[in-house]
Design an enzyme around this catalytic site. Structure first.
Site, PDB file in Angstrom:
ATOM      1  N   GLU A 288      -8.280   4.547   7.486  1.00  0.00           N
ATOM      2  CA  GLU A 288      -7.368   5.388   8.276  1.00  0.00           C
ATOM      3  C   GLU A 288      -7.400   6.798   7.726  1.00  0.00           C
ATOM      4  O   GLU A 288      -7.306   6.991   6.517  1.00  0.00           O
ATOM      5  CB  GLU A 288      -5.914   4.913   8.174  1.00  0.00           C
ATOM      6  CG  GLU A 288      -5.510   3.846   9.131  1.00  0.00           C
ATOM      7  CD  GLU A 288      -3.975   3.668   9.181  1.00  0.00           C
ATOM      8  OE1 GLU A 288      -3.243   4.646   8.982  1.00  0.00           O
ATOM      9  OE2 GLU A 288      -3.555   2.527   9.415  1.00  0.00           O
TER      10      GLU A 288
ATOM     11  N   GLU B 247      -0.464  -1.638   5.415  1.00  0.00           N
ATOM     12  CA  GLU B 247       0.203  -0.744   4.465  1.00  0.00           C
ATOM     13  C   GLU B 247       1.401  -1.342   3.738  1.00  0.00           C
ATOM     14  O   GLU B 247       2.172  -0.614   3.121  1.00  0.00           O
ATOM     15  CB  GLU B 247       0.625   0.560   5.155  1.00  0.00           C
ATOM     16  CG  GLU B 247      -0.567   1.354   5.673  1.00  0.00           C
ATOM     17  CD  GLU B 247      -0.222   2.706   6.285  1.00  0.00           C
ATOM     18  OE1 GLU B 247       0.952   2.958   6.565  1.00  0.00           O
ATOM     19  OE2 GLU B 247      -1.159   3.508   6.479  1.00  0.00           O
TER      20      GLU B 247
HETATM   21  C1  BMA Z   1      -0.497   5.015   9.249  1.00  0.00           C
HETATM   22  C2  BMA Z   1      -0.687   3.973  10.298  1.00  0.00           C
HETATM   23  C3  BMA Z   1       0.333   4.031  11.367  1.00  0.00           C
HETATM   24  C4  BMA Z   1       0.728   5.433  11.667  1.00  0.00           C
HETATM   25  C5  BMA Z   1      -0.289   6.402  11.178  1.00  0.00           C
HETATM   26  C6  BMA Z   1       0.049   7.825  11.427  1.00  0.00           C
HETATM   27  O1  BMA Z   1       0.619   4.841   8.510  1.00  0.00           O
HETATM   28  O2  BMA Z   1      -0.813   2.712   9.732  1.00  0.00           O
HETATM   29  O3  BMA Z   1       1.429   3.270  11.006  1.00  0.00           O
HETATM   30  O4  BMA Z   1       0.969   5.577  13.008  1.00  0.00           O
HETATM   31  O5  BMA Z   1      -0.491   6.254   9.812  1.00  0.00           O
HETATM   32  O6  BMA Z   1       1.207   8.202  10.748  1.00  0.00           O
END
Ligand code: BMA
Length: 906
Positions: A568, A472
């Site tokens: 994610e 990120e």
């Molecule tokens: C993203 C991930 C983590 C984090 C998650 C939940 O930013 O890369 O850094 O724990 O979301 O917030």
């Protein structure tokens, strides 16, 4: 199963890897070496453990009086440890034989993190990177006649990071200045090459420990030794053979001296030799005593090899490989296992944007899986057994991929071995996350060593799919997360120096066989075209996305993006009563079991997280019943977990359907990796497997939404339809009969049963109705009825795909949900299946029941075959699978409890 510490396993492996031309002394505590750890002023002195770290050592000796490390507020109360310097000390003898070798090294396989090291009063060096192996020449310092004194003086990682930040800030600060206060963490992890989440994260505590987290060894030798190797595969379809490329990384006993000898590479399958490659070579010794063989290439016919494929796409065939180097009369060897496969990242132009997907051995593979964080906040607590349990649970949920997230660690070697065995593809971040990072010369120097060593150690594993530079940080820089906008060009220059000029260059050099992406999320090639910092790194049309939304209607697929790949996405939930019991005072004492109590507030590291959970739960499921604060807390465990499971199911099914759908050029999604697989402590988090290993409802749901074949009910443009889907474009589709049932919440028998025979083919609509008129024609509305879809074998009635359901409205709008009487009516005899003891559990209900949750009152290891399910039928049988024997089925029956939604909401 015995708990073999990973370090011991690795030790066995390493000992096995070297021949008698060596003498290796592993100075681990387990081998009888007595380390101690102390404050420099000796006011605290305890036995030290190697591999290990200070928090565990202090805990073992009872220095902490407030209970276990992860109990209540101990992460805060024990933080003082990380503000101190600590000395690890060892007095040890070595046999006289060691002195006879031409090279004698002291090798630290993992120093966490900043330390200066002295042997017999002579300084050996200073370490500053947890991910680097440090090797010191001690030939002239080591004594064989008297005991040796080894001192590793650790500097407080928190203070070191602060110092580096201050030093840097004279010029310009490398941001962020600190974490959000909700993290209860320490600042400036980005200034120290240590597990970034050891300074805290939004799902875990800060335990900035120090210690020797991997082995320390004396390595004495006369000849060349083999440290690592790289292997790359290409498929030659014309000649029907594998082209195998290989480089062997060696260490020499001397500087600048050439070594001539013969390499022999032998690939075997059990007893059978598959291929032997022999090559005479002269290794040109360099001053660092490191040397890499020339590139070796050989071919192996397809017919001799069974290829390695990810879980669900074929076998995970592994071959033994032995590398030998013979110089004069000395032969050294290294053994490991390899798998034959190619990986490619495909970014082809589409009508809009580009594709973004992986081919393994030429086959497009939809990545389905999760994100991996460290399995414990203190690495010494990670066991091989637990890694296997987590990865096996991933495979049980039909996962074929896992993203090792950049705020943790380059994993223990055993992790990659298990992933190879189970067919879990690894998206491998480098360990840089959610920060700007320094790009000064000393920093880049240690990064270079780190990346080179880690790629050399890990790249031989067939499970590794892609390397990524960071988590990120492209998005953080472009979107000004940390206040970098006013000095954008400076931070951009640093970004490029670190991830492109340094990390990417080294990774490509060391492992040309795999794709590299600079960041996740990114737009892939398009990010590169835009100078590595895309205008919007989270575009749906390109690359991968991370998507979080805690405020929208997250049970409606239309809220979500339509990306090429989702690496994610997630929702939080509270940990179970079993996990929370180990963190909190007993119920009734303090406000540890209150939703607005201090303990939950302090453990919620995601700013505003507890309010967001209430918002989502009350928006979709309803308000927890009006009872005692303690009961409400327990209800919120249930409700947040069910919300998490359902929302991620809806989102994952959306990505799944998108594999074959096109929305004006969007779609063609080829991966969904939800955030996050496991937990590091007992707190609210995104994990599907909580601290201790229990499955949250989400993990049970994953076993269905990632199943090879699925019949999803969904609403699009006012129509309800069934969407048959298999990830392998029809390869897992089997003929069967589809049943669609329309059912009211207030009666157990369906109102309508539609039977669709001869279902075949993938991803084309099999059944469709205009939802509202069809509902009203049948005396239903979105507020009173729901639908189910089952796909059955025509002969046996066996389900060929997981059952599917559709709730046309959220539960706050449902008007006729009945407090069904869901009961456990009995259990069967215990029987053994594979490595589990299994007991069947029979359930009954008088009305349809949503989110039926089975649990045991005592904290038993094991899991159910299905859980958190909709029960639309009067009876259902599930099994409990226990890794330990269940001796008394009546006691087990009495230990069971069952909950469902209507009981819990107002
Ligand atoms: C993203 C991930 C983590 C984090 C998650 C939940 O930013 O890369 O850094 O724990 O979301 O917030």
């Amino acid at each position: 199963m015995g708990v073999l510490k990973m370090q011991q396993l690795l030790l066995l492996f390493v000992l096995f890897s070297f021949s008698a031309a060596f003498e290796i002394i592993d100075l681990s505590t387990a081998n009888g070496y007595t380390w101690n750890a102390a404050l420099p002023n000796k006011s605290i002195q305890v036995s030290g453990t190697v591999p290990g770290s200070i928090y565990t050592d202090l805990e073992k000796e009872g220095i902490f009086t407030g209970g276990p490390l992860l109990f209540r507020f101990n992460d805060l109360d024990y933080r003082w440890v990380s503000y101190e310097d600590w000395d690890y000390h060892l007095t040890f003898d070595v046999p006289a034989t060691v002195a006879s070798y031409s090279a004698v090294d002291l090798v630290f396989y993992g120093v966490d993190t900043v330390a200066d090291i002295q042997l017999n009063g002579s300084p050996l060096g200073v370490t500053n990177n947890m991910f680097v192996r440090y090797k010191y020449n001690v030939k002239d310092i080591l004594k064989t006649d008297v005991p040796n004194e080894l001192v590793v003086h650790f500097k407080s990682p928190v203070k070191y990071a602060q110092d580096r930040y201050d030093e840097q800030a004279v010029d310009y600060p490398v941001l962020p200045t600190c974490l959000d206060p909700a993290y209860q963490g320490e600042c400036h992890a980005n200034h120290i090459r240590k597990m970034q989440s050891s300074f805290s994260w939004d799902w875990g505590p800060a335990f900035p420990t120090v210690g020797l987290w991997h082995e320390v060894k004396i390595e004495a030798y006369n000849s060349v030794s083999i440290r690592d190797f790289w292997v790359g595969f290409e498929r030659d379809e014309t000649l029907q053979q594998w082209k195998v490329d290989m480089k062997i990384h060696c260490e020499t006993p001397d500087s600048g001296v050439d070594h001539s000898g013969t390499f022999t590479v032998t690939i075997t399958d059990g007893e059978q030799v598959i291929h032997t490659f022999v090559q005479e070579t002269t290794l040109n010794g360099d001053v660092n005593r490191e040397v890499t063989s020339p590139l070796f290439t050989f071919n192996v016919p397809f017919t001799q090899i069974e290829q390695w494929m990810p879980n669900g796409w074929g076998q995970q065939k592994l071959y033994d490989i032995k590398l030998e180097f013979k110089e004069g009369t000395e032969t050294v060897a290294l053994q490991d296992r390899i798998g034959f496969r190619t990986v490619e990242l495909i970014e082809d132009d589409l009508t809009v944007g580009r594709s973004y997907y992986f081919r393994v051995n030429g086959e497009p593979v939809f990545l389905k899986g999760s994100n991996w964080i460290p399995s414990a906040v203190l690495p010494e607590l990670i066991t091989e057994e637990y890694l296997r349990e987590l990865l096996t649970a991933s495979k049980a949920a039909h996962m074929n991929a896992m993203r090792i997230w950049g705020g943790g660690i380059y994993e223990f070697t055993e992790f990659y071995r298990i992933a190879d065995e189970l067919g879990i593809l690894i998206w491998h971040d480098m360990m840089y996350a959610c920060s700007m990072y320094p790009a000064n010369d000393p920093f880049l120097e240690t990064v270079s060593t780190e990346i080179r060593q880690q790629i050399r150690r890990i790249s031989r594993h067939p499970s590794v799919l892609i390397w990524a530079g960071n988590n990120e940080n492209e998005a953080a820089l472009r979107q000004n997360w940390y206040g970098t906008a006013s000095n954008f060009e400076t931070y951009k220059a640093d970004y490029i120096k670190l991830y492109v000029d340094t990390i990417k260059t080294i990774v490509n050099e060391e492992d040309p066989s795999r794709p590299f992406t600079v960041s996740s999320p990114s737009n892939g090639k398009r990010s590169e075209e835009e100078g590595y910092i895309s205008q919007n790194p989270g575009m749906e049309e390109y690359g991968d996305v991370h998507y979080y939304n805690y405020f929208g209607n997250m049970w409606n697929w239309e809220t979500y993006l339509k990306p090429r790949m989702a690496t994610e996405y997630g929702f939080q939930a509270l940990p179970s009563v079993h996990a929370w019991t180990t963190a909190a005072n007993p119920i009734g004492q303090d406000d540890d079991w209150h939703y607005d109590g201090r303990l939950l507030f302090t453990r919620q590291h995601h700013p505003g997280g507890n309010d967001e959970l209430v918002l989502q739960v009350e928006g979709q499921l309803g308000k927890a019943r009006d009872t005692t604060p303690e009961q409400q807390f327990l209800d919120m465990i249930y409700l947040t977990q069910m919300h998490q499971a359902e929302a991620i199911k809806i989102e994952s099914e959306h990505y799944r359907r998108l594999q074959y759908l096109d929305f004006d050029g969007l779609g063609h999604c080829m991966g969904s990796l939800y955030w996050q697989l496991q937990d590091i402590w007992q707190g609210p988090s995104w994990a599907s497997i909580e601290y201790g290993g229990h499955w949250k409802p989400l993990h049970y749901f994953a076993t269905k939404f990632f199943a090879p074949l699925s019949f999803m009910l969904w609403i699009r443009d006012g129509n309800v339809a069934v969407y048959p889907h298999d990830y392998r474009n029809g390869a897992d589709m089997v003929p069967g009969i589809l049943f669609i049932k329309l059912q009211s919440w207030s009666q157990i028998n369906p109102i309508v049963i539609e039977r669709i025979p001869n279902v075949n083919g993938n991803s084309s609509l099999k059944w469709q109705k205009p939802l509202d008129s069809w509902l009203s024609d049948n005396g239903c509305s979105r507020q009173t009825c729901f639908l189910t879809a089952t796909y059955e074998d025509p002969e046996t009635g066996r389900l060929l795909a997981p059952d599917s359901y559709l709730y046309p409205s959220n539960f706050t709008a449902v008007t006729n949900l009945v407090k069904a009487n869901v009961q456990v009516t009995g259990v069967g005899e215990v029987y053994q299946s594979e490595s589990s003891w299994v007991i069947d559990v029979q359930l009954s209900t008088d009305y349809p029941a949503a989110f039926v949750w089975l649990d045991t009152i005592t904290d038993r290891k094991g899991r159910f075959s299905d859980n958190g399910f909709l029960m639309p039928t009067a009876t259902k049988t599930v099994s409990f699978l226990s890794p330990e024997p269940i001796t008394n089925s009546i006691a087990f029956l009495e230990d069971l409890k069952v909950a469902h939604l209507a009981e819990i909401i107002r």
